[in-house]
Design a protein around this motif. Structure first.
Motif, PDB file in Angstrom:
ATOM      1  N   ALA A 125       0.815  -1.217   0.000  1.00 13.34           N
ATOM      2  CA  ALA A 125       0.000   0.000   0.000  1.00 13.34           C
ATOM      3  C   ALA A 125       0.852   1.272   0.000  1.00 13.34           C
ATOM      4  O   ALA A 125       0.359   2.344  -0.347  1.00 13.34           O
ATOM      5  N   LEU A 126       2.117   1.170   0.383  1.00  9.18           N
ATOM      6  CA  LEU A 126       2.990   2.343   0.424  1.00  9.18           C
ATOM      7  C   LEU A 126       3.464   2.702  -0.984  1.00  9.18           C
ATOM      8  O   LEU A 126       3.855   1.828  -1.750  1.00  9.18           O
ATOM      9  N   SER A 127       3.467   3.981  -1.279  1.00 12.34           N
ATOM     10  CA  SER A 127       4.091   4.409  -2.528  1.00 12.34           C
ATOM     11  C   SER A 127       5.611   4.312  -2.348  1.00 12.34           C
ATOM     12  O   SER A 127       6.119   4.236  -1.222  1.00 12.34           O
ATOM     13  N   GLN A 128       6.336   4.355  -3.451  1.00 10.78           N
ATOM     14  CA  GLN A 128       7.795   4.313  -3.362  1.00 10.78           C
ATOM     15  C   GLN A 128       8.328   5.506  -2.579  1.00 10.78           C
ATOM     16  O   GLN A 128       9.275   5.377  -1.805  1.00 10.78           O
ATOM     17  N   ASP A 129       7.702   6.657  -2.766  1.00 13.48           N
ATOM     18  CA  ASP A 129       8.142   7.847  -2.033  1.00 13.48           C
ATOM     19  C   ASP A 129       7.895   7.700  -0.538  1.00 13.48           C
ATOM     20  O   ASP A 129       8.743   8.062   0.275  1.00 13.48           O
ATOM     21  N   GLU A 130       6.734   7.171  -0.152  1.00 13.04           N
ATOM     22  CA  GLU A 130       6.427   6.972   1.270  1.00 13.04           C
ATOM     23  C   GLU A 130       7.403   5.984   1.890  1.00 13.04           C
ATOM     24  O   GLU A 130       7.907   6.205   3.002  1.00 13.04           O
ATOM     25  N   PHE A 131       7.684   4.901   1.179  1.00 13.78           N
ATOM     26  CA  PHE A 131       8.623   3.905   1.686  1.00 13.78           C
ATOM     27  C   PHE A 131      10.006   4.530   1.850  1.00 13.78           C
ATOM     28  O   PHE A 131      10.667   4.360   2.881  1.00 13.78           O
ATOM     29  N   GLY A 132      10.454   5.283   0.843  1.00 15.71           N
ATOM     30  CA  GLY A 132      11.753   5.944   0.919  1.00 15.71           C
ATOM     31  C   GLY A 132      11.835   6.930   2.070  1.00 15.71           C
ATOM     32  O   GLY A 132      12.849   7.009   2.764  1.00 15.71           O
ATOM     33  N   ASP A 133      10.749   7.666   2.283  1.00 15.00           N
ATOM     34  CA  ASP A 133      10.728   8.620   3.397  1.00 15.00           C
ATOM     35  C   ASP A 133      10.823   7.911   4.740  1.00 15.00           C
ATOM     36  O   ASP A 133      11.537   8.357   5.646  1.00 15.00           O
ATOM     37  N   ARG A 134      10.110   6.812   4.876  1.00 13.74           N
ATOM     38  CA  ARG A 134      10.167   6.046   6.141  1.00 13.74           C
ATOM     39  C   ARG A 134      11.561   5.469   6.357  1.00 13.74           C
ATOM     40  O   ARG A 134      12.086   5.485   7.474  1.00 13.74           O
ATOM     41  N   LEU A 135      12.168   4.958   5.308  1.00 13.99           N
ATOM     42  CA  LEU A 135      13.511   4.410   5.417  1.00 13.99           C
ATOM     43  C   LEU A 135      14.503   5.503   5.798  1.00 13.99           C
ATOM     44  O   LEU A 135      15.345   5.312   6.680  1.00 13.99           O
ATOM     45  N   GLN A 136      14.388   6.647   5.172  1.00 12.22           N
ATOM     46  CA  GLN A 136      15.294   7.744   5.483  1.00 12.22           C
ATOM     47  C   GLN A 136      15.143   8.193   6.932  1.00 12.22           C
ATOM     48  O   GLN A 136      16.131   8.389   7.635  1.00 12.22           O
ATOM     49  N   THR A 137      13.909   8.340   7.380  1.00 11.87           N
ATOM     50  CA  THR A 137      13.661   8.749   8.766  1.00 11.87           C
ATOM     51  C   THR A 137      14.265   7.741   9.741  1.00 11.87           C
ATOM     52  O   THR A 137      14.890   8.123  10.741  1.00 11.87           O
ATOM     53  N   ALA A 138      14.105   6.460   9.438  1.00 14.98           N
ATOM     54  CA  ALA A 138      14.620   5.414  10.325  1.00 14.98           C
ATOM     55  C   ALA A 138      16.146   5.402  10.359  1.00 14.98           C
ATOM     56  O   ALA A 138      16.753   5.156  11.408  1.00 14.98           O
TER      57      ALA A 138
END
Length: 82
Positions: free
Chosen positions: A49-62
């Motif tokens: 359900a995550l867009s690539q941008d949302e996934f990338g943002d979560r990974l970056q934040t983590a």
């Protein structure tokens, strides 16, 4: 490598005299660890359900805190187009 203190000091302490490959290895291992953690904490449906941008943002934040501790800066965890 981050050009601001205190991250710059951390980078100097960690990587002074090390080849570029060591810096790349540390960054890659840190990012991979956070990628595995992010994937492992989600259901397949939630990941889908995550867009690539949302996934990338979560990974970056983590990963940002660990990159900072190494004296590195993660500019983007998003996939490059094309």
């Amino acid at each position: 490598i981050c050009g601001q203190e205190p991250e710059l000091n951390a980078a100097i302490e960690r990587f002074l005299g090390q080849p570029r490959e060591e810096i790349q290895r540390a960054a890659s291992e840190t990012l991979e660890r956070h990628l595995r953690s992010l994937i492992g904490a989600q259901t397949a449906e939630a990941l889908e359900a995550l867009s690539q941008d949302e996934f990338g943002d979560r990974l970056q934040t983590a990963a940002e805190r660990d990159f900072s501790k190494l004296g590195l800066r993660l500019e983007s965890a998003r996939r490059k187009a094309g």
